[in-house]
Write an enzyme that holds these catalytic residues in place. Structure first.
Site, PDB file in Angstrom:
ATOM      1  N   PHE A  46       0.808  -1.216   0.000  1.00 22.00           N
ATOM      2  CA  PHE A  46       0.000   0.000   0.000  1.00 22.00           C
ATOM      3  C   PHE A  46       0.843   1.268   0.000  1.00 22.00           C
ATOM      4  CE2 PHE A  46       0.666  -2.050   4.035  1.00 22.00           C
ATOM      5  CZ  PHE A  46       1.346  -1.072   4.752  1.00 22.00           C
ATOM      6  N   TYR A  47       2.111   1.187  -0.393  1.00 20.32           N
ATOM      7  CA  TYR A  47       3.002   2.339  -0.291  1.00 20.32           C
ATOM      8  C   TYR A  47       2.877   3.345  -1.431  1.00 20.32           C
ATOM      9  CZ  TYR A  47       5.844   1.072   3.778  1.00 20.32           C
ATOM     10  OH  TYR A  47       6.288   0.814   5.046  1.00 20.32           O
ATOM     11  N   GLY A  48       2.092   3.020  -2.444  1.00 18.75           N
ATOM     12  CA  GLY A  48       1.881   3.991  -3.501  1.00 18.75           C
ATOM     13  C   GLY A  48       0.897   5.059  -3.074  1.00 18.75           C
TER      14      GLY A  48
END
Length: 322
Positions: A46-48
């Site tokens: 979920f780092y985008g």
């Protein structure tokens, strides 16, 4: 396990850094390592921006372009949240979904070395969550199991089910609570490496962020209690004190903070974020800094006296030391 000279990609930024710039940052970090060492590359499902998988897709593209670097990096990825959400979900179905999605986005370009659930799910026992991860590991989905944002007792419970390789927690002169110290001590006892994220206090300790306006609109930090105007004004005292020590040492304040985190034990790995080659090399150089006993005590006195205001995360994130 990776060498301690490591870095991580910047995340949750409103505008992504140019790909080539990010790739040069990764290459610079790996190339700076001693022969045979690996760089700890830290990613997330979920780092985008907007909790997308863009971070993983960037990593995959890097290894497609530079396949020789795959064996020189140790890839750790966090997941285990509900899809496109910050809510933890350690149900067997969701963990499997998360692990499979991570591998899908990596497209076979890089072996997933370590997977960890980003947060402890209060609805699922840590024993059940680690047992699920152990099953997926034995199926060949990844090689090592990690834990993140957990208490020392939860780490101990998880390690009884399956050996934990890495526990990831926030560590910096800006974030060195009793819980943090307990996890570091317990990890040493158990033979677990500690990955300390945000060793620069999410950039605050560099001294370049003095007011909310210094953070771009859409940046995740704008929602954090410690990056509100009044708390920033109050907390800047610790930046000034550490900067004075850094000047005497002839290093940057950022390097001082990274070196201090590293000095907490041979099992502690600072993971500063970087998307620029110059910054990556500066971060790596910090690993060669050594403190005298007097210098280390001076830094610790600053940390002990600091009255840091504001929680690390908003209240709706719940208890991050579960």
């Amino acid at each position: 396990m990776p060498d301690r000279r490591i870095t991580s990609l910047s995340r949750w930024k409103p505008e992504s850094s140019p790909k080539d710039e990010c790739f040069e940052a990764i290459k610079a970090g790996i190339d700076a390592l001693p022969t045979g060492a690996k760089m700890f590359l830290n990613g997330g499902e979920f780092y985008g921006h907007n909790l997308s998988t863009a971070n993983l897709e960037l990593i995959a593209e890097f290894f497609e372009r530079y396949p020789d670097y795959a064996k020189r990096a140790f890839l750790s990825v966090k997941g285990g949240l509900k899809y496109m959400s910050t809510d933890p979900d350690s149900s067997p179905e969701n963990i499997a979904r998360s692990v499979n999605l991570v591998n899908e986005k990596l497209r076979g370009t890089k072996r997933l070395d370590l997977f960890q659930c980003a947060r402890v799910d209060a609805k699922v026992s840590v024993e059940e969550a680690i047992a699920t991860l152990a099953k997926l590991k034995h199926e060949g989905k990844f090689d090592h199991i990690g834990m993140s944002e957990c208490s020392a007792e939860t780490l101990r419970r998880g390690n009884k089910i399956h050996p934990i390789s890495v526990v990831e927690i926030e560590i910096s002169p800006f974030s060195y609570e009793q819980h943090t110290r307990e996890v570091i001590a317990t990890a040493k006892e158990l033979g677990v490496a500690v990955a300390g994220y945000s060793p620069l206090g999410r950039g605050f300790l560099t001294g370049q962020i003095k007011r909310p306006e210094d953070i771009a609109e859409g940046d995740f930090r704008r929602h954090l209690p410690r990056f509100q105007e009044e708390t920033m004004k109050h907390n800047f005292a610790i930046v000034d004190a550490l900067t004075d020590i850094a000047k005497k040492k002839n290093v940057t304040t950022a390097q001082l903070c990274i070196a201090w985190v590293s000095s907490l034990g041979p099992h502690v790995i600072p993971i500063p974020g970087s998307s620029h080659a110059k910054r990556t090399l500066e971060n790596c150089a910090a690993m060669d800094i050594e403190f005298s006993k007097a210098e280390f005590e001076e830094i610790n006195q600053v940390i002990e006296k600091a009255d840091v205001k504001g929680q690390r995360y908003p209240a709706h994130f719940g208890d991050l030391w579960a």
